[in-house]
Design a protein around this motif. Structure first.
Motif, PDB file in Angstrom:
ATOM      1  N   ASP A 153      -9.027   8.332   2.698  1.00  0.00           N
ATOM      2  CA  ASP A 153      -9.890   8.621   1.556  1.00  0.00           C
ATOM      3  C   ASP A 153      -9.471   7.940   0.266  1.00  0.00           C
ATOM      4  O   ASP A 153     -10.167   8.063  -0.740  1.00  0.00           O
ATOM      5  CB  ASP A 153      -9.955  10.132   1.312  1.00  0.00           C
ATOM      6  N   ARG A 154      -8.347   7.251   0.254  1.00  0.00           N
ATOM      7  CA  ARG A 154      -7.944   6.542  -0.956  1.00  0.00           C
ATOM      8  C   ARG A 154      -7.068   5.352  -0.597  1.00  0.00           C
ATOM      9  O   ARG A 154      -6.407   5.344   0.435  1.00  0.00           O
ATOM     10  CB  ARG A 154      -7.232   7.462  -1.944  1.00  0.00           C
ATOM     11  N   LEU A 155      -7.117   4.378  -1.469  1.00  0.00           N
ATOM     12  CA  LEU A 155      -6.355   3.147  -1.272  1.00  0.00           C
ATOM     13  C   LEU A 155      -5.585   2.873  -2.557  1.00  0.00           C
ATOM     14  O   LEU A 155      -6.181   2.618  -3.607  1.00  0.00           O
ATOM     15  CB  LEU A 155      -7.304   1.991  -0.955  1.00  0.00           C
ATOM     16  N   VAL A 156      -4.264   2.966  -2.487  1.00  0.00           N
ATOM     17  CA  VAL A 156      -3.393   2.710  -3.635  1.00  0.00           C
ATOM     18  C   VAL A 156      -2.579   1.463  -3.327  1.00  0.00           C
ATOM     19  O   VAL A 156      -1.808   1.438  -2.370  1.00  0.00           O
ATOM     20  CB  VAL A 156      -2.464   3.902  -3.927  1.00  0.00           C
ATOM     21  N   LEU A 157      -2.789   0.415  -4.137  1.00  0.00           N
ATOM     22  CA  LEU A 157      -2.072  -0.844  -3.969  1.00  0.00           C
ATOM     23  C   LEU A 157      -1.223  -1.109  -5.204  1.00  0.00           C
ATOM     24  O   LEU A 157      -1.689  -0.894  -6.336  1.00  0.00           O
ATOM     25  CB  LEU A 157      -3.049  -2.001  -3.764  1.00  0.00           C
ATOM     26  N   VAL A 158      -0.008  -1.580  -4.982  1.00  0.00           N
ATOM     27  CA  VAL A 158       0.920  -1.878  -6.072  1.00  0.00           C
ATOM     28  C   VAL A 158       1.451  -3.296  -5.880  1.00  0.00           C
ATOM     29  O   VAL A 158       1.843  -3.668  -4.763  1.00  0.00           O
ATOM     30  CB  VAL A 158       2.077  -0.867  -6.115  1.00  0.00           C
ATOM     31  N   ALA A 159       1.437  -4.088  -6.959  1.00  0.00           N
ATOM     32  CA  ALA A 159       2.010  -5.431  -6.941  1.00  0.00           C
ATOM     33  C   ALA A 159       3.430  -5.370  -7.476  1.00  0.00           C
ATOM     34  O   ALA A 159       3.686  -4.760  -8.531  1.00  0.00           O
ATOM     35  CB  ALA A 159       1.167  -6.389  -7.778  1.00  0.00           C
ATOM     36  N   GLY A 211      -0.943  -1.946 -10.579  1.00  0.00           N
ATOM     37  CA  GLY A 211      -1.370  -1.055  -9.505  1.00  0.00           C
ATOM     38  C   GLY A 211      -2.820  -0.659  -9.666  1.00  0.00           C
ATOM     39  O   GLY A 211      -3.373  -0.695 -10.772  1.00  0.00           O
ATOM     40  N   ILE A 212      -3.461  -0.308  -8.557  1.00  0.00           N
ATOM     41  CA  ILE A 212      -4.836   0.190  -8.583  1.00  0.00           C
ATOM     42  C   ILE A 212      -4.963   1.366  -7.623  1.00  0.00           C
ATOM     43  O   ILE A 212      -4.208   1.489  -6.657  1.00  0.00           O
ATOM     44  CB  ILE A 212      -5.872  -0.892  -8.187  1.00  0.00           C
ATOM     45  N   TRP A 213      -5.918   2.228  -7.928  1.00  0.00           N
ATOM     46  CA  TRP A 213      -6.286   3.349  -7.046  1.00  0.00           C
ATOM     47  C   TRP A 213      -7.782   3.258  -6.824  1.00  0.00           C
ATOM     48  O   TRP A 213      -8.572   3.357  -7.766  1.00  0.00           O
ATOM     49  CB  TRP A 213      -5.885   4.668  -7.688  1.00  0.00           C
ATOM     50  N   GLU A 263       0.869  -1.185   0.000  1.00  0.00           N
ATOM     51  CA  GLU A 263       0.000   0.000   0.000  1.00  0.00           C
ATOM     52  C   GLU A 263       0.898   1.225   0.000  1.00  0.00           C
ATOM     53  O   GLU A 263       1.720   1.404   0.895  1.00  0.00           O
ATOM     54  CB  GLU A 263      -0.916   0.009   1.224  1.00  0.00           C
ATOM     55  N   ARG A 264       0.740   2.055  -1.020  1.00  0.00           N
ATOM     56  CA  ARG A 264       1.580   3.239  -1.170  1.00  0.00           C
ATOM     57  C   ARG A 264       0.725   4.433  -1.596  1.00  0.00           C
ATOM     58  O   ARG A 264      -0.175   4.298  -2.414  1.00  0.00           O
ATOM     59  CB  ARG A 264       2.658   3.007  -2.237  1.00  0.00           C
ATOM     60  N   GLY A 293      -7.855  -5.338  -2.378  1.00  0.00           N
ATOM     61  CA  GLY A 293      -8.486  -4.032  -2.218  1.00  0.00           C
ATOM     62  C   GLY A 293      -9.865  -4.138  -1.592  1.00  0.00           C
ATOM     63  O   GLY A 293     -10.225  -3.338  -0.712  1.00  0.00           O
ATOM     64  N   MET A 294     -10.660  -5.117  -2.023  1.00  0.00           N
ATOM     65  CA  MET A 294     -11.997  -5.287  -1.453  1.00  0.00           C
ATOM     66  C   MET A 294     -11.903  -5.598   0.037  1.00  0.00           C
ATOM     67  O   MET A 294     -12.675  -5.065   0.847  1.00  0.00           O
ATOM     68  CB  MET A 294     -12.751  -6.375  -2.196  1.00  0.00           C
TER      69      MET A 294
END
Length: 285
Positions: free
Chosen positions: A187-193, A202-204, A144-145, A236-237
């Motif tokens: 307020d946001r979740l940024v995940l990077v594989a 990655g997803i935002w 998580e970044r 993310g879910m």
């Protein structure tokens, strides 16, 4: 406080989205009708001397709300804030008396995150779930970044991919305005594989008023080979659940223009929602 009981809250009705519009010079107002019967965020721009007021993907749906009364209440609240002009709004149900929409309804896929993780996983399409199992068996590290090289990598790849493929999406500059009003992980979740020390996907996910929206997703060739996007969305879910988020909006679906992406989103066990459309109404004093 008034927004939470509405359940599913689309991104254009969120505070951060409104602040991003205000930063572009739009006049933004948060509207509450009589006795809280209507809750909506509206933004205006001028076409010549006439203001055009847009309530994008709103007003919000309130349990037990009468559609005709809500349409009248919204028009009254908009007139009080903006005066005479033209109103475009997207009600959850067609207003009465019956009118034809000027724009067809937005179709999207919502995932109910109130279900236990085991139920969420069982609701995944069989093929989707099998590929998730495959991704979980890979040597992928999920981080998580919110700042640093990995989110910058995601933004740069998203911009490049959008330019190459030409798909419709909110400009990255506007998303960055939303991020400026979404500090930290609240307020946001940024995940990077990461594979072999390098980011591959990655997803935002943007969090707003008990809901979340899938804003950006990208996987390079290696990330696609490892099914990294499925792993990121599943993680993310679960992370959204831990933050008390009840709904995830996966974004627009279109079987004619993007059948593969639509199948991917529907495979996540969500339900299709098609809004009534965008309607036009003149506002007179």
């Amino acid at each position: 406080m008034l927004v939470r009981p509405c359940g599913r809250v689309p991104l254009p009705q969120s505070f951060a989205y409104g602040e991003a519009l205000a930063g572009l010079g739009r006049r933004v107002a948060r509207l509450v009708g009589l006795d809280g019967a209507v809750v909506a965020q509206a933004a205006s721009r001028r076409i010549g001397a006439v203001p055009l007021v847009l309530v994008s993907r709103g007003p919000l749906s309130i349990p037990g709300q009468d559609a005709a009364a809500a349409a009248w209440d919204l028009a009254r609240a908009v007139r009080e804030q903006f005066g005479r002009g033209l109103l475009l709004w997207s009600p959850p149900r067609p207003p009465r008396p019956c009118r034809l929409p000027v724009v067809t309804g937005h179709a999207t896929c919502w995932v109910d995150l109130a279900r236990p993780p085991a139920v969420l996983r069982a609701a995944l399409d069989g093929k989707w779930r099998n590929q998730l199992l495959r991704a979980e068996a890979q040597r992928l590290v999920v981080r998580e970044r919110h700042h640093g090289p990995e989110p910058a990598w995601l933004a740069a790849r998203h911009r490049q991919h959008r330019r190459e493929v030409g798909f419709r999406a909110l400009p990255l500059s506007f998303l960055e305005r939303i991020a400026a009003h979404s500090p930290g992980c609240r307020d946001r979740l940024v995940l990077v594989a990461v594979a072999g020390g390098q980011p591959v996907a990655g997803i935002w996910l943007q969090i707003h008023h008990g809901s979340a929206t899938y804003l950006i997703g990208y996987a390079d060739r290696q990330g696609r080979r490892l099914d990294a996007m499925r792993l990121l969305l599943w993680r993310g879910m679960l992370a959204l659940q831990e933050r008390g988020v009840g709904w995830l909006d996966l974004g627009g679906i279109a079987t004619d223009r993007a059948p593969g992406l639509t199948r991917f989103k529907l495979g996540m066990g969500g339900s299709v929602s098609v809004e009534a459309g965008t309607y036009f109404r003149p506002l007179l004093r």
